[in-house]
Design a protein around this motif. Structure first.
Motif, short mmCIF file in Angstrom:
data_model
loop_
_atom_site.label_atom_id
_atom_site.label_comp_id
_atom_site.label_asym_id
_atom_site.label_seq_id
_atom_site.Cartn_x
_atom_site.Cartn_y
_atom_site.Cartn_z
N MET A 1 0.82 -1.19 0.00
CA MET A 1 0.00 0.00 0.00
C MET A 1 0.86 1.25 0.00
O MET A 1 0.59 2.18 -0.75
N ALA A 2 1.90 1.27 0.84
CA ALA A 2 2.78 2.43 0.89
C ALA A 2 3.57 2.58 -0.40
O ALA A 2 3.84 3.69 -0.84
N LYS A 3 3.89 1.44 -1.01
CA LYS A 3 4.61 1.45 -2.29
C LYS A 3 3.77 2.12 -3.38
O LYS A 3 4.28 2.92 -4.17
N ILE A 4 2.48 1.82 -3.41
CA ILE A 4 1.57 2.41 -4.39
C ILE A 4 1.47 3.92 -4.16
O ILE A 4 1.46 4.70 -5.11
N PHE A 5 1.40 4.34 -2.89
CA PHE A 5 1.31 5.76 -2.56
C PHE A 5 2.56 6.50 -3.03
O PHE A 5 2.47 7.60 -3.61
N VAL A 6 3.73 5.92 -2.80
CA VAL A 6 4.98 6.57 -3.20
C VAL A 6 5.07 6.66 -4.73
O VAL A 6 5.44 7.71 -5.27
N TYR A 7 4.72 5.58 -5.43
CA TYR A 7 4.73 5.61 -6.89
C TYR A 7 3.81 6.72 -7.42
O TYR A 7 4.17 7.46 -8.33
N ASN A 8 2.63 6.82 -6.86
CA ASN A 8 1.68 7.82 -7.33
C ASN A 8 2.11 9.23 -6.98
O ASN A 8 1.87 10.17 -7.74
N ALA A 9 2.73 9.43 -5.83
CA ALA A 9 3.22 10.76 -5.46
C ALA A 9 4.33 11.20 -6.41
O ALA A 9 4.34 12.35 -6.88
N VAL A 10 5.25 10.30 -6.71
CA VAL A 10 6.33 10.63 -7.65
C VAL A 10 5.75 10.86 -9.05
O VAL A 10 6.15 11.80 -9.75
N ARG A 11 4.81 10.02 -9.46
CA ARG A 11 4.17 10.18 -10.77
C ARG A 11 3.47 11.53 -10.87
O ARG A 11 3.54 12.20 -11.90
N PHE A 12 2.78 11.95 -9.80
CA PHE A 12 2.11 13.25 -9.78
C PHE A 12 3.11 14.38 -9.98
O PHE A 12 2.92 15.25 -10.83
N LEU A 13 4.17 14.37 -9.19
CA LEU A 13 5.17 15.44 -9.29
C LEU A 13 5.81 15.50 -10.67
O LEU A 13 5.93 16.58 -11.26
N VAL A 14 6.20 14.35 -11.19
CA VAL A 14 6.87 14.32 -12.49
C VAL A 14 5.94 14.80 -13.59
O VAL A 14 6.31 15.63 -14.43
N LEU A 15 4.70 14.29 -13.62
CA LEU A 15 3.78 14.66 -14.69
C LEU A 15 3.35 16.13 -14.62
O LEU A 15 3.24 16.79 -15.66
N VAL A 16 3.13 16.64 -13.44
CA VAL A 16 2.74 18.06 -13.33
C VAL A 16 3.92 18.96 -13.69
O VAL A 16 3.74 19.96 -14.39
N ILE A 17 5.11 18.61 -13.26
CA ILE A 17 6.29 19.41 -13.63
C ILE A 17 6.52 19.38 -15.14
O ILE A 17 6.79 20.41 -15.75
N LEU A 18 6.39 18.19 -15.75
CA LEU A 18 6.53 18.11 -17.21
C LEU A 18 5.45 18.92 -17.92
O LEU A 18 5.73 19.60 -18.91
N GLN A 19 4.22 18.85 -17.40
CA GLN A 19 3.13 19.59 -18.03
C GLN A 19 3.37 21.10 -17.96
O GLN A 19 3.20 21.80 -18.94
N VAL A 20 3.79 21.55 -16.80
CA VAL A 20 3.91 23.00 -16.58
C VAL A 20 5.13 23.58 -17.28
O VAL A 20 5.05 24.66 -17.87
#
Length: 171
Positions: free
Chosen positions: A1-20
């Protein structure tokens, strides 16, 4: 469960930074604008509670809105995307409690389903986004062309990202 949370948090940061910082400046004569940040919402686990999905979608959209200087257009489109995702997953997937943490990645689901999932939901997101942005039927043909070209551009980028991080299904 914690692994999924970490993956999604990193995915959020990377995708939003790339988008912006990258994809905001890429476009084709204001006709095709990519929005690959929606991949974050598309790759959330299938069994996530609906209320949490709506909150995450709204937060993602409002974060992008803050950098784009749009007043809630991306947030509304992301919430509409979350609704379409719930309906699409409910209609097409039959999951049990064991598979509720399944992330709909290319390696976890068949490519045909994944391509249809990304294409349909991206098309819905872009239709809502551009219709709310123009909020008029004055140049409807231009808006439809923008929706279609942006959808194609976004789907190609999402498939390239998926190919980059492709893993075979583990049994």
């Amino acid at each position: 469960m914690a692994k999924i949370f970490v993956y999604n948090a990193v995915r959020f940061l990377v995708l939003v930074i790339l988008q912006v910082f990258l994809f905001k400046n890429i476009g084709y004569y204001n006709l095709a604008t990519p929005f690959p940040y929606i991949l974050f919402i598309l790759l959330l686990p299938v069994g996530i509670p609906n209320f949490l999905l709506y909150c995450i979608a709204f937060s993602t959209g409002i974060t992008v809105d803050a950098f784009y200087d749009t007043l809630g257009v991306n947030a509304a489109a992301c919430v509409a995307l979350a609704w379409a995702r719930i309906i699409f997953v409910r209609i097409t997937l039959q999951t049990d409690h064991y598979e509720s943490y399944l992330t709909p990645l290319w390696g976890n689901v068949p490519f045909r389903w994944y391509f249809l999932y990304v294409s349909v939901i991206t098309l819905f997101h872009h239709a809502v986004l551009f219709m709310m942005e123009t909020f008029s039927f004055h140049q409807f043909h231009y808006t439809v062309v923008r929706v279609l070209l942006s959808c194609i551009f976004t789907v190609v980028i999402i498939l390239l990202f998926s190919l980059l991080f492709y893993r075979k299904k583990q049994r």
